[in-house]
Every structure is written in C-alpha cells, then in structure tokens.
Design an enzyme around this catalytic site. Structure first.
Site, PDB file in Angstrom:
ATOM      1  N   HIS A  50     -17.648   3.451   0.912  1.00  0.00           N
ATOM      2  CA  HIS A  50     -18.513   4.737   1.452  1.00  0.00           C
ATOM      3  C   HIS A  50     -19.883   4.323   1.723  1.00  0.00           C
ATOM      4  O   HIS A  50     -20.681   5.039   2.642  1.00  0.00           O
ATOM      5  CB  HIS A  50     -18.502   5.884   0.331  1.00  0.00           C
ATOM      6  CG  HIS A  50     -17.377   6.796   0.307  1.00  0.00           C
ATOM      7  ND1 HIS A  50     -16.980   7.637  -0.718  1.00  0.00           N
ATOM      8  CD2 HIS A  50     -16.281   6.543   0.929  1.00  0.00           C
ATOM      9  CE1 HIS A  50     -15.701   8.130  -0.609  1.00  0.00           C
ATOM     10  NE2 HIS A  50     -15.274   7.680   0.475  1.00  0.00           N
ATOM     11  N   HIS A  56     -15.983   5.776  10.386  1.00  0.00           N
ATOM     12  CA  HIS A  56     -15.659   6.004  11.601  1.00  0.00           C
ATOM     13  C   HIS A  56     -15.856   7.488  12.274  1.00  0.00           C
ATOM     14  O   HIS A  56     -16.108   7.766  13.246  1.00  0.00           O
ATOM     15  CB  HIS A  56     -14.145   5.520  12.149  1.00  0.00           C
ATOM     16  CG  HIS A  56     -14.040   4.146  12.192  1.00  0.00           C
ATOM     17  ND1 HIS A  56     -13.880   3.360  10.891  1.00  0.00           N
ATOM     18  CD2 HIS A  56     -13.928   3.175  13.134  1.00  0.00           C
ATOM     19  CE1 HIS A  56     -13.509   2.039  11.380  1.00  0.00           C
ATOM     20  NE2 HIS A  56     -13.707   1.826  12.532  1.00  0.00           N
ATOM     21  N   TRP A  86     -25.638  -2.327   6.472  1.00  0.00           N
ATOM     22  CA  TRP A  86     -26.064  -3.173   5.426  1.00  0.00           C
ATOM     23  C   TRP A  86     -25.621  -2.916   4.031  1.00  0.00           C
ATOM     24  O   TRP A  86     -25.136  -1.660   3.875  1.00  0.00           O
ATOM     25  CB  TRP A  86     -27.630  -3.114   5.366  1.00  0.00           C
ATOM     26  CG  TRP A  86     -28.181  -3.426   6.962  1.00  0.00           C
ATOM     27  CD1 TRP A  86     -28.911  -2.606   7.837  1.00  0.00           C
ATOM     28  CD2 TRP A  86     -28.316  -4.823   7.299  1.00  0.00           C
ATOM     29  NE1 TRP A  86     -29.229  -3.477   8.716  1.00  0.00           N
ATOM     30  CE2 TRP A  86     -29.016  -4.821   8.540  1.00  0.00           C
ATOM     31  CE3 TRP A  86     -27.823  -5.945   6.867  1.00  0.00           C
ATOM     32  CZ2 TRP A  86     -29.187  -5.748   9.527  1.00  0.00           C
ATOM     33  CZ3 TRP A  86     -28.361  -7.092   7.829  1.00  0.00           C
ATOM     34  CH2 TRP A  86     -28.859  -7.033   9.017  1.00  0.00           C
ATOM     35  N   ASP A 109     -26.848  -1.559   1.223  1.00  0.00           N
ATOM     36  CA  ASP A 109     -28.269  -0.916   0.971  1.00  0.00           C
ATOM     37  C   ASP A 109     -27.933   0.393   0.114  1.00  0.00           C
ATOM     38  O   ASP A 109     -28.687   1.159   0.054  1.00  0.00           O
ATOM     39  CB  ASP A 109     -28.778  -0.554   2.175  1.00  0.00           C
ATOM     40  CG  ASP A 109     -28.066   0.328   3.497  1.00  0.00           C
ATOM     41  OD1 ASP A 109     -27.016   0.804   2.945  1.00  0.00           O
ATOM     42  OD2 ASP A 109     -28.747   0.671   4.359  1.00  0.00           O
ATOM     43  N   HIS A 112     -21.113  -5.934  -7.655  1.00  0.00           N
ATOM     44  CA  HIS A 112     -19.909  -6.328  -6.878  1.00  0.00           C
ATOM     45  C   HIS A 112     -19.462  -7.839  -6.733  1.00  0.00           C
ATOM     46  O   HIS A 112     -18.447  -8.408  -6.736  1.00  0.00           O
ATOM     47  CB  HIS A 112     -20.103  -5.843  -5.401  1.00  0.00           C
ATOM     48  CG  HIS A 112     -18.731  -5.963  -4.753  1.00  0.00           C
ATOM     49  ND1 HIS A 112     -18.047  -4.653  -4.716  1.00  0.00           N
ATOM     50  CD2 HIS A 112     -18.391  -6.603  -3.661  1.00  0.00           C
ATOM     51  CE1 HIS A 112     -16.937  -4.959  -3.766  1.00  0.00           C
ATOM     52  NE2 HIS A 112     -17.320  -6.254  -3.095  1.00  0.00           N
TER      53      HIS A 112
END
Length: 595
Positions: A145, A150, A199, A201, A299
């Site tokens: 997420h 799209h 990114w 972020d 991650h």
C-alpha cells in the site's frame, strides 16, 4: 579495463547461474553470483517510461521544505529530476517496451481468467507456509500500500465471461473496472500511472499530499498523528476509504497501521525532548523520515530473510543494509568508504543505473501473493483466560470490522494470534476462497481472476516470455510448472490449449519449483533482487542524505537500535514472554503454555 572486467564478471555469473543455480552454491559464492545477476538486471532490465522527458512537479516546494525532508507527494527526492518517483507519475518497466504491450481483446480473455481461477488457483485445501506467521502476510500488504496503486476507471468495464457450468456466480459476466491508462501515453505505447509515491517513504501512513497529511495529524503542535486514548488509530474510516486503501483493509492492515502510527508518536517524543525549540512541523517531518527508514530496515533485514529463508539470502539482505562488513563493524567504526558492498547501501552514493527510478509494472505482478492470506482465523488469549474464537476473513475485512475486532479482542491478543498462525503457501490451488466473491468499493469481483487480468491488461508478458526477458530458460513442459502434480499439469495443458507460451506469469511462478527455503519463485526473485536494492540505492534519503545532519543523531540511533521486536515490545510489553526467544518476528511464535 574496469568495464571489461565488470562485463566478464556479469557474464560468468549468469553462466554459473544457468548451469548450476545460485541457490545451490556455497553461501559466499552464491552471493557473488547474485551480485553479478543483479548487475546484469541493472544493465538490461530497467526502462524509463518517460524516456528522459519527465513531467514537472505538480506542487512547488521551497528548498527548506525538501532538502532535508520528504515532500508529501515524493517530489524533489532527486534534485536534478524533481518529479522522479512522484505520486501520479508513470510506472516503469523491467522488460523491453516492445515486449510489454497491454493485451487487447480477444487475447485479454484467452484463456478465461475465471476458469484459471477455478481450476488452477482456487484453494482446495489450506496449504500452510510453515516457516512464516500471518504477520508476515499482513506486513507485505502494509508495504504494498506504500509502493503502488493503479486505481480503477469505472467508465470502462472488462467483462469476464462466466464459464458454462459455473453456478457459483450469479450472472453471465464478472464486471471489472479497467485500469485507467495514462492520458499522455504515446501512440501505440500505453503506460499507466502510480497514484502513490514510488519511494519507500511510508506513504501508506502519511498519504501522498499535504491534504492527506493534515487528516492524520493532531491539532496540537507536537508533530504527532491521530491515536486515540486507548491506543487505537484515531483516523476516521472515511479518511481511509478516501485514500483508496479500504478495499483490502482488514485486521492485519489495522494492526500494522496502529503499530507504526504509535511508533511515529514515540519518535516525536524523543525529538521533542532533544529539540524543545522545534515546531510541530519540524518534528512531524523528521519523525516521518525516521519511521520510514525503520520500516525499510525491518523489511530488508527481517521480513525478507523470513520469506526467503536461504543462507545466501540471509547474508545478502543484511549486506544490503549493513554491508558485508556487518552490523557490528558499522556500529564500532562507522562506514568504510562509500562502497555499498562493504558498508551497505544506507550512506553510500546515490545511483539510478540505467534508467530513472520508478516502481515497475513487473514488480507489481511479482508481488501478487494473495495465497499468503488464510480464509479462517483462530484468535487466542495470550494470558489463556478466554476461549479461542473462530473468525473468517469476512469478519475481519473492512475498516469497521477490523477496528471492531481489535477493540473487542485487544491488540496484544490479535498480534499473538497472528504470530502463532501460519499464512498460506504461495502456490497453485491455494488462493483464498473469500476472494472468489470479493466486494470492492464498486463491484463484486473474483479477485483471483482479476489478478490474472491485471497483468495481461498492463502489458506484463506471459510466463515464458517474462523469463526470456530476464535471460532465464523458458519452461518446455507443463509438468515443470505444475507444482509436481500430474493432474494439474494435464488440466493446465487443457486450459491453455497445449500452448505453453500462453501460460500466465502468475500461474507459472506459483507452479515452478522453489529454491530451498523460498516462499516465492525464483522468477519473481529476479525482479526482487533488482528492485530491493534499487528502492534504497536510488533514494537520496537512504544514500547520500542518510546522515546525522539530515536524520539527527537521535534519529540515526533510533534506526540503528530498533527492530520489529523492539517496536512491538515498546508499545505492547506484555508480549515479552512470547517474544523473548523469537529470532525473527515474522517466523512462527511459540504458543504459550497455560497448563
């Protein structure tokens, strides 16, 4: 001479990989081969959808707003190309544009995505991934997420014919809103837009516009985000729905969002103590920067080694963050030069390699891992003082349901329950049953069939061509990609009319034999090994600006000293007895004995 040596190394690496396989080599030799594979992918499998003619930023920011902070929309990360990676810019590609053209009718429905869903992908019985827990599945959705979206075009509908004899579906077609095409696509070369920033972020928390950020922040001048008095997300459900995240929202999404919104606020407290003169805006922006980096670290060095539990990858992914010199050396003496190989990507030089940075359509396809999600859940009490509760995914789906379950059962018990449970294996015949009748914001759909449709619609080549584009051998028989089951191979052959070139990329990846310890295919891994490093290496906030001057000394220490386990224990210390011997929090937790 250096270039010649590099090309020779790349060629040798690919030769060794084809003949032996990187995963069958001793760990350190395997890492060397993977470096060569990655460098070959950097050279051959990065394509800029703008072809060097990027758009202008949609919002103008002053240098004070972007030099040491992330902008809300992702602009000004690359100071020489301010729109690179910005929200509402094009997805890139990992395959040549001539091989990545969106499929049109009738090929778009050949073979029927609903038939593939029914016969090859639908879960017949739950097949667990026993080396992982369900938090690993929740984490992946939390991350995707952040990376891509799209959107859909309600004015254009794809109609998937319901096969004859399929009595489960009420109607002749499954109506699926199309992916909106980029209105500025070049003739004959359709491209698509990423609504999120490209990114890494944490935009799944912070949004991608100043307006979205205002909706999650408190009114006080403390830089914090909305957490209510009981420790739950204080953001209104309508805000989550407006962000486009509501379709896939479930208790796992609510958990991860809660944890890292609380982590943001904890970082704010640390910054306020160190810099009492700062404004709330300064604290918010710096806390976001630190929180996003911690998520990227988790991650890289925890989630990835859990799902790709191969000794070579354990070393390699930690080397992405810490370098081959290792974490201990980094803490003791700092960086040893600018080489990311020796001291890790964070703090090294920024490099985009052969194309401007973007998330790619092919990356989106390899992260289609819906089999990870179970249909049914058992919720346990950590203290053992209440009876187990059986709930289905439907009970946990949607903002209202997810929030209600967390408040009724408690976050600690929900974390414990998902921590001890296994997700599904990413394989054929293991996609969740609930996805066959999935209610999106606008339509009832078969989400399994939609996964197939989306890759075709967006121009991801079919499996064999996808492998060729990655310089891998194509499959020569259906038995190679049937998960070792002859009946599946026979049915696959029948569905695809005996033409192995028609096999969809997702079907082939789910069916191919996995490297030892892997939770997903080696084909998918090729995109992963390219993009996992690229998302760090292209981002100045993980490279040249990963410094105490930008992050603050307190921020650098926060990132260095914390892990997923420490984050969990900071906010939910009663988990300590179950986590005390857990090496990786995305691997199965032990069940507490109450005898």
């Amino acid at each position: 001479m250096r270039a010649l040596l590099m090309r020779s190394f790349i060629k040798l690496s690919e030769t060794v990989d084809r003949r032996i396989g990187w995963d069958k080599l001793p760990a350190w030799l395997g890492i060397s081969v993977l470096v060569g594979i990655r460098d070959a992918l950097r050279e051959h499998n990065l394509f800029d959808s703008y072809e060097g003619d990027p758009p202008r930023p949609q919002t103008q920011y002053s240098p004070a707003e972007y030099l040491t902070n992330r902008t809300p929309d992702g602009s000004y990360n690359d100071l020489s190309d301010p729109s690179m990676g910005m929200a509402n810019t094009r997805f890139g590609r990992n395959v040549a544009p001539s091989k990545g053209r969106p499929e049109q009718m009738p090929h778009l429905m050949d073979p029927n995505p609903r038939l593939i869903s029914t016969e090859l992908l639908l879960r017949d019985e739950f097949r667990p991934a026993t080396t992982l827990n369900v938090l690993a599945a929740a984490w992946l959705q939390f991350e995707t997420h952040d990376w891509f979206s799209h959107g859909t075009d309600a004015n254009r509908i794809h109609k998937i014919p319901v096969p004859e004899g399929d009595h489960e579906w009420n109607g002749a077609t499954i109506d699926v809103p199309a992916t909106p095409a980029d209105p500025d696509s070049a003739p004959g070369h359709t491209t698509f837009i990423n609504r999120e920033t490209h990114w890494w972020d944490a935009s799944q928390i912070y949004g991608n516009s100043p307006q979205a950020q205002k909706l999650i922040r408190t009114d006080s001048d403390d830089g914090k985000v909305l957490i209510d008095g009981d420790g739950f997300i204080g953001v209104a459900p309508e805000v989550i729905k407006a962000s486009g995240a509501a379709d896939g929202w479930w208790v796992g999404s609510e958990l991860m969002g809660t944890i890292f919104m609380r982590e943001h606020n904890a970082i704010c407290d640390r910054l306020r103590a160190a810099y009492p003169e700062w404004t709330g805006e300064q604290i918010f922006n710096k806390a976001r920067l630190i929180n996003a980096a911690l998520i990227a670290k988790i991650h890289t060095v925890e989630w990835t080694p859990a799902i790709l539990a191969h000794p070579t990858l354990h070393i390699g992914m930690r080397a992405n963050w810490f370098g081959l010199a290792g974490e201990a050396v980094g803490k003791l003496v700092g960086r040893i030069g600018t080489s990311d190989l020796i001291s890790g990507i964070p703090g090294s030089d920024t490099e985009h390699h052969s194309a401007a940075y973007s998330i790619t359509e092919d990356f989106v396809t390899v992260y289609r891992m819906h089999p990870l999600i179970p249909d049914d859940y058992t919720f346990l009490s950590l203290a053992g003082d209440t009876a187990p509760q059986e709930l289905s995914f439907t009970d946990l789906h949607g903002v209202a349901n997810a929030r209600g379950v967390l408040k009724r059962l408690g976050i600690v018990d929900c974390l414990y329950s998902l921590g001890v449970a296994h997700p599904g294996a990413v394989t054929l015949h293991n996609s969740p049953k609930f996805m066959r009748q999935f209610q999106s914001e606008t339509h009832l759909i078969d989400l399994i069939a939609v996964d197939i449709l989306r890759s075709r619609e967006r121009g991801v080549p079919r499996y064999n061509e996808f492998r060729r584009q990655l310089r891998l051998k194509p499959a020569t028989s259906f038995e190679e990609i049937s998960g070792g089951d002859q009946a599946t191979a026979d049915r696959m052959r029948e569905i695809y009319g005996g033409d192995i070139e028609k096999v969809d990329t997702m079907v082939g990846m789910f069916g191919e034999k996995l490297p030892a310890g892997f939770g997903f295919s080696d084909t998918a891994f090729r995109i992963f090994v390219l993009m996992a490093t690229r998302r760090l290496k292209s981002d100045r906030f993980y490279t040249v600006d990963f410094t105490p001057q930008v992050y603050t000394p307190e921020g650098m220490a926060w990132i260095a000293d914390n892990t997923m386990t420490s984050v969990l224990l900071r906010h939910y210390p009663t988990l300590e007895p179950v986590l005390r011997n857990v090496k990786n929090p995305f691997a199965p937790w032990p069940r507490m004995s109450h005898g």
